[in-house]
Design a protein around this motif. Structure first.
Motif, PDB file in Angstrom:
ATOM      1  N   SER A 101      -0.844  -0.782   5.303  1.00 43.97           N
ATOM      2  CA  SER A 101      -0.898  -1.613   4.028  1.00 43.97           C
ATOM      3  C   SER A 101       0.149  -1.201   2.706  1.00 43.97           C
ATOM      4  O   SER A 101       0.370  -1.573   2.168  1.00 43.97           O
ATOM      5  N   GLN A 102      -1.332  -0.344   2.499  1.00 43.48           N
ATOM      6  CA  GLN A 102      -1.681   0.100   0.760  1.00 43.48           C
ATOM      7  C   GLN A 102      -0.861   0.993   0.578  1.00 43.48           C
ATOM      8  O   GLN A 102       0.175   0.820  -0.536  1.00 43.48           O
ATOM      9  N   TRP A 104       2.509   1.070   2.138  1.00 41.94           N
ATOM     10  CA  TRP A 104       3.504  -0.023   1.685  1.00 41.94           C
ATOM     11  C   TRP A 104       3.449  -0.585   0.281  1.00 41.94           C
ATOM     12  O   TRP A 104       5.133  -1.527  -0.631  1.00 41.94           O
ATOM     13  N   ALA A 105       2.398  -1.214   0.126  1.00 41.44           N
ATOM     14  CA  ALA A 105       1.896  -2.301  -0.992  1.00 41.44           C
ATOM     15  C   ALA A 105       2.233  -1.238  -2.696  1.00 41.44           C
ATOM     16  O   ALA A 105       3.441  -2.326  -3.325  1.00 41.44           O
ATOM     17  N   SER A 108       6.315  -0.898  -2.625  1.00 41.74           N
ATOM     18  CA  SER A 108       6.751  -2.491  -2.932  1.00 41.74           C
ATOM     19  C   SER A 108       7.132  -2.650  -4.307  1.00 41.74           C
ATOM     20  O   SER A 108       8.145  -3.236  -4.863  1.00 41.74           O
ATOM     21  N   ALA A 109       5.897  -2.792  -4.713  1.00 36.51           N
ATOM     22  CA  ALA A 109       5.538  -2.873  -5.898  1.00 36.51           C
ATOM     23  C   ALA A 109       6.350  -2.292  -6.934  1.00 36.51           C
ATOM     24  O   ALA A 109       7.426  -2.772  -7.765  1.00 36.51           O
ATOM     25  N   GLU A 113      10.713  -5.359  -1.941  1.00 37.42           N
ATOM     26  CA  GLU A 113      10.293  -5.374  -0.713  1.00 37.42           C
ATOM     27  C   GLU A 113      11.774  -5.237   0.013  1.00 37.42           C
ATOM     28  O   GLU A 113      11.949  -4.582   1.317  1.00 37.42           O
ATOM     29  N   ARG A 122       9.984  -1.190   8.334  1.00 36.91           N
ATOM     30  CA  ARG A 122       8.204  -1.434   8.090  1.00 36.91           C
ATOM     31  C   ARG A 122       7.540  -0.461   8.190  1.00 36.91           C
ATOM     32  O   ARG A 122       8.048  -0.383   9.969  1.00 36.91           O
TER      33      ARG A 122
END
Length: 314
Positions: A101-102, A104-105, A108-109, A113, A122
């Motif tokens: 998740s980190q 991806w986050a 994505s920032a 997305e 994903r």
């Protein structure tokens, strides 16, 4: 593409052809993947296995050189299709594979997305019991074939290279630079370092290159792209360019248009070196063909390093 040591180069199809490589190493009826590209590369990985006459049950390992998404984004999806395989990764990267998740986050920032979905797909978590941490000196046993994991920071803190004693070769991830086949000449491969964000460290990268050279390998297998020989010459080229790139970054620092100034200076550096190497494409064509994205990423990484250095000395 395979060789007598059972090493197969897999084009992951990321960005363009012959840009991003993963590898299948086969010893007898046992196999290991080294890096895997994105989710969209998983069918290519499985096809390479099939072409080698093996099934998913024959794969014991997926070894990641580092967890940047162009090399590790598909790890969860691939592992899910390999019932006996475990994931081998630098201790700093393990948690990001168990819970992506980190990763991806953070990405994505930067990219958003929609772009992340389109580019990487994903990220699928990997069960913790299937993840093996590989500190410096860790040995992965592929049947009777030892694969030595070497801590190689400089491009990323979560980076290992893998020395294959049987082939006398190193799988170098991004530590040993970028070398695209379009820029080969009768002098051999052309190479540049990769300083992409966010953990470039010039001293660590110099040291890591020297550690790999100390193994006296006959060849390096790069993620960008493929097998290269002439390793001592290429190492010298990388050392010279790391120093030159750091000097250019310092020179650009403080300029109001620092990023554009640094990109232009890097393009000049690579173009002049490529011309001396016998590459006849010219600067504009070379940027359009292969190095445009790398120049931007290298400039960004050098700027992150500059800013961090200034913070440390403040």
């Amino acid at each position: 593409m395979g060789n007598e040591y059972g090493i197969h180069t897999i084009d992951t199809g990321f960005v363009r052809q012959q840009f991003d490589a993963a590898y299948l190493v086969v010893d007898g009826d046992r196999a290991a993947f080294i890096d895997c590209g994105t989710n969209y590369a998983v069918p290519r990985m499985m096809a390479a296995l099939d072409a080698a006459g093996l099934t998913p049950q024959h794969v014991d390992w997926l070894i990641l050189t580092h967890v940047h998404l162009d090399h590790a984004g598909g790890a969860g999806e691939l592992i899910a299709q390999l019932p006996n395989a475990k994931l081998v990764v630098h201790p700093r990267g393990a948690r990001h594979m168990i819970d992506p998740s980190q990763l991806w986050a953070g990405a994505s920032a930067v990219y958003g997305e929609a772009v992340m979905d389109e580019t990487y797909g994903r990220l699928r978590p990997i069960p913790a019991e299937r993840v093996v941490e590989a500190p410096d000196g860790h040995i992965v046993h592929l049947g009777n074939r030892p694969l030595l994991c070497i801590d190689t920071p400089g491009h990323a803190k979560h980076h290992i290279a893998i020395y294959d004693e049987k082939a006398n070769a190193c799988f170098t991830g991004d530590t040993f630079g970028l070398s695209y086949r379009e820029l080969d000449t009768d002098k051999g491969p052309f190479i540049i370092p990769t300083t992409s964000p966010v953990q470039f460290d010039p001293e660590a990268l110099h040291d890591s290159i020297d550690r790999l050279l100390a193994m006296k390998p006959a060849a390096m297998y790069l993620t960008h792209y493929g097998r290269v020989e002439q390793v001592e010459r290429l190492a010298a080229d990388l050392h010279a360019q790391i120093d030159a790139m750091v000097a250019l970054a310092r020179e650009a620092n403080g300029k109001p248009n620092r990023h554009e100034a640094l990109k232009s200076a890097l393009a000049d550096l690579y173009a002049s070196r490529a011309e001396a190497h016998g590459c006849l494409q010219g600067r504009d064509a070379m940027e359009a063909l292969v190095l445009g994205m790398d120049i931007t990423l290298n400039a960004q990484g050098l700027e992150v390093w500059l800013d961090n250095e200034q913070r440390r000395s403040a």
